[in-house]
Design a protein around this motif. Sequence first.
Motif, short mmCIF file in Angstrom:
data_model
loop_
_atom_site.label_atom_id
_atom_site.label_comp_id
_atom_site.label_asym_id
_atom_site.label_seq_id
_atom_site.Cartn_x
_atom_site.Cartn_y
_atom_site.Cartn_z
N THR A 47 -77.03 -3.04 -34.92
CA THR A 47 -76.24 -4.25 -34.70
C THR A 47 -75.05 -4.26 -35.66
O THR A 47 -74.96 -3.44 -36.58
CB THR A 47 -77.08 -5.51 -34.96
OG1 THR A 47 -77.40 -5.56 -36.36
CG2 THR A 47 -78.36 -5.52 -34.15
N ARG A 48 -74.18 -5.23 -35.46
CA ARG A 48 -72.99 -5.35 -36.32
C ARG A 48 -73.37 -5.56 -37.77
O ARG A 48 -72.69 -5.08 -38.69
CB ARG A 48 -72.13 -6.53 -35.83
CG ARG A 48 -70.79 -6.67 -36.54
CD ARG A 48 -69.95 -7.73 -35.86
NE ARG A 48 -70.52 -9.07 -36.05
CZ ARG A 48 -70.22 -10.12 -35.29
NH1 ARG A 48 -69.39 -9.97 -34.27
NH2 ARG A 48 -70.76 -11.30 -35.54
N ASP A 49 -74.49 -6.27 -38.01
CA ASP A 49 -74.91 -6.53 -39.38
C ASP A 49 -75.97 -5.54 -39.88
O ASP A 49 -76.69 -5.81 -40.83
CB ASP A 49 -75.40 -7.97 -39.54
CG ASP A 49 -76.42 -8.40 -38.50
OD1 ASP A 49 -76.58 -7.70 -37.47
OD2 ASP A 49 -77.06 -9.46 -38.68
N THR A 91 -74.41 -3.19 -28.71
CA THR A 91 -75.17 -3.80 -29.81
C THR A 91 -74.33 -3.98 -31.06
O THR A 91 -74.53 -4.95 -31.81
CB THR A 91 -76.41 -2.95 -30.16
OG1 THR A 91 -76.01 -1.61 -30.52
CG2 THR A 91 -77.39 -2.89 -29.00
N GLU A 92 -73.40 -3.07 -31.30
CA GLU A 92 -72.61 -3.14 -32.54
C GLU A 92 -71.62 -4.30 -32.53
O GLU A 92 -70.98 -4.57 -33.56
CB GLU A 92 -71.88 -1.81 -32.78
CG GLU A 92 -70.89 -1.41 -31.71
CD GLU A 92 -71.49 -0.54 -30.62
OE1 GLU A 92 -70.73 0.22 -30.00
OE2 GLU A 92 -72.71 -0.64 -30.39
N ASP A 93 -71.51 -5.01 -31.42
CA ASP A 93 -70.66 -6.19 -31.35
C ASP A 93 -71.45 -7.49 -31.54
O ASP A 93 -70.87 -8.58 -31.42
CB ASP A 93 -69.92 -6.24 -30.00
CG ASP A 93 -68.92 -5.12 -29.85
OD1 ASP A 93 -68.39 -4.65 -30.88
OD2 ASP A 93 -68.68 -4.70 -28.71
N THR A 95 -74.55 -9.66 -33.87
CA THR A 95 -75.47 -9.76 -35.00
C THR A 95 -76.89 -9.77 -34.46
O THR A 95 -77.12 -10.00 -33.26
CB THR A 95 -75.23 -11.04 -35.80
OG1 THR A 95 -75.56 -12.18 -34.96
CG2 THR A 95 -73.79 -11.14 -36.28
N TRP A 96 -77.85 -9.51 -35.36
CA TRP A 96 -79.23 -9.59 -34.92
C TRP A 96 -79.57 -11.00 -34.43
O TRP A 96 -80.28 -11.15 -33.41
CB TRP A 96 -80.20 -9.17 -36.02
CG TRP A 96 -81.60 -9.61 -35.71
CD1 TRP A 96 -82.36 -10.49 -36.41
CD2 TRP A 96 -82.39 -9.21 -34.59
NE1 TRP A 96 -83.58 -10.67 -35.79
CE2 TRP A 96 -83.62 -9.90 -34.67
CE3 TRP A 96 -82.17 -8.35 -33.52
CZ2 TRP A 96 -84.63 -9.74 -33.72
CZ3 TRP A 96 -83.18 -8.19 -32.57
CH2 TRP A 96 -84.40 -8.88 -32.67
N GLU A 98 -77.80 -13.02 -32.85
CA GLU A 98 -77.32 -13.16 -31.47
C GLU A 98 -78.16 -12.35 -30.50
O GLU A 98 -78.54 -12.84 -29.42
CB GLU A 98 -75.86 -12.74 -31.40
CG GLU A 98 -74.91 -13.69 -32.13
CD GLU A 98 -73.51 -13.14 -32.24
OE1 GLU A 98 -72.57 -13.97 -32.26
OE2 GLU A 98 -73.34 -11.91 -32.32
N ARG A 126 -86.84 -5.48 -33.11
CA ARG A 126 -86.24 -4.61 -34.13
C ARG A 126 -87.20 -3.49 -34.51
O ARG A 126 -88.41 -3.55 -34.24
CB ARG A 126 -85.94 -5.44 -35.38
CG ARG A 126 -85.04 -6.62 -35.17
CD ARG A 126 -85.13 -7.60 -36.33
NE ARG A 126 -86.46 -8.21 -36.42
CZ ARG A 126 -86.82 -9.10 -37.33
NH1 ARG A 126 -85.96 -9.48 -38.26
NH2 ARG A 126 -88.05 -9.60 -37.32
#
Length: 358
Positions: A47-49, A91-93, A95-96, A98, A126
């Motif tokens: 994810t992003r975070d 997924t990289e756009d 947050t978890w 979201e 996760r």
Amino acid sequence: MSPLPTQHPLVIGHRGAPGYRPEHTRSAYELAFALGADAVEPDLVATRDGVLVLRHENEISGTTDVARHPEFAGRRTTREIDGTALTGWFTEDFTWAELSTLRATERLGTLRPASASFDGRYPVIRLRDLFGIIDRAAEERGRLLRMVAEFKHASYFAGIGLPLDELFDAELDAAGWGDGRDRLISESFEPTVLDDLAARGVRGEKVLLIEGSGSPADLVQTHGASAPSYDSFVTDPGLRSLVGRFDGVSVGVPRLLDADAGAARGAPAARGGGSLEGAPLCGAALVDAAHAAGLTVFTWTLRPENRFLLARFRRGKGKSAWGDWQGAFGAVLATGVDGVFVDQPDLGIEIRSELAQG
């Protein structure tokens, strides 16, 4: 618990048990162990975070209900992933927090309506959730259960500041799994991330996944058109070159049951010509050569539907109908492979038991 599996080959629940439940869900993983799987295989993306989540790809329109969330409509975009342009949600756009609002859908829903009947019921999970699932299942069954972690698009994620090896190392430690050792097998189509994991002290077997064609994305990124092909790794010299670096290779079923090679047993066929010494191996000849070099061999993916079976094992005309899966699975196991990825783990267990009984 025994440090080693008691039966051979290892039966691995491919993304859980997606033949029965949407892949990469808690239910799919728990069911895989209930059906007797020795291990399960998550696909890891970030994810992003920096949270590692379990999805087939980082593009999630086919495995979640993201398209039904109007609040995320603006996230739809087109990206180039390992040389291929993809349009969807990534997924990289997110947050978890979201992603945790999404629900899983079965990727092969048209072929597997029973699994798809659970669409929308289970949330995305996760990596840290899966550690707990495996720990609980192992305690309940009183035996060693493993994770076969696949690192997806590692060079791409590293390039956007989300190195999967670093994120995984932190998760491994936080879960109390230490350095992995007997419970962990790491695999990837990209050799660099496996090297990076080893450099970080992550233990357990390292297995190089071998595509049916092309070259590893990380090596293409570094070497361009001169990057070694996947075929080059499954020649006699190629296999020997992996010794001391990796513990095994994982190949698609067609390399073991190639239609052009005839029966699986003893097929030393050269693909694309060349001398036997430098030719890609298939069938039991590949397994035997790998074993002679001290490497293990896994294969993916055993599935009973006609859509996924070689022509000689299909029965009837429907793609979703089950063909002669017993014959297909038995032929794969007869090559001597060390591990099989199965969408319905109980079917793999059944054929393994039948062969063990003679």
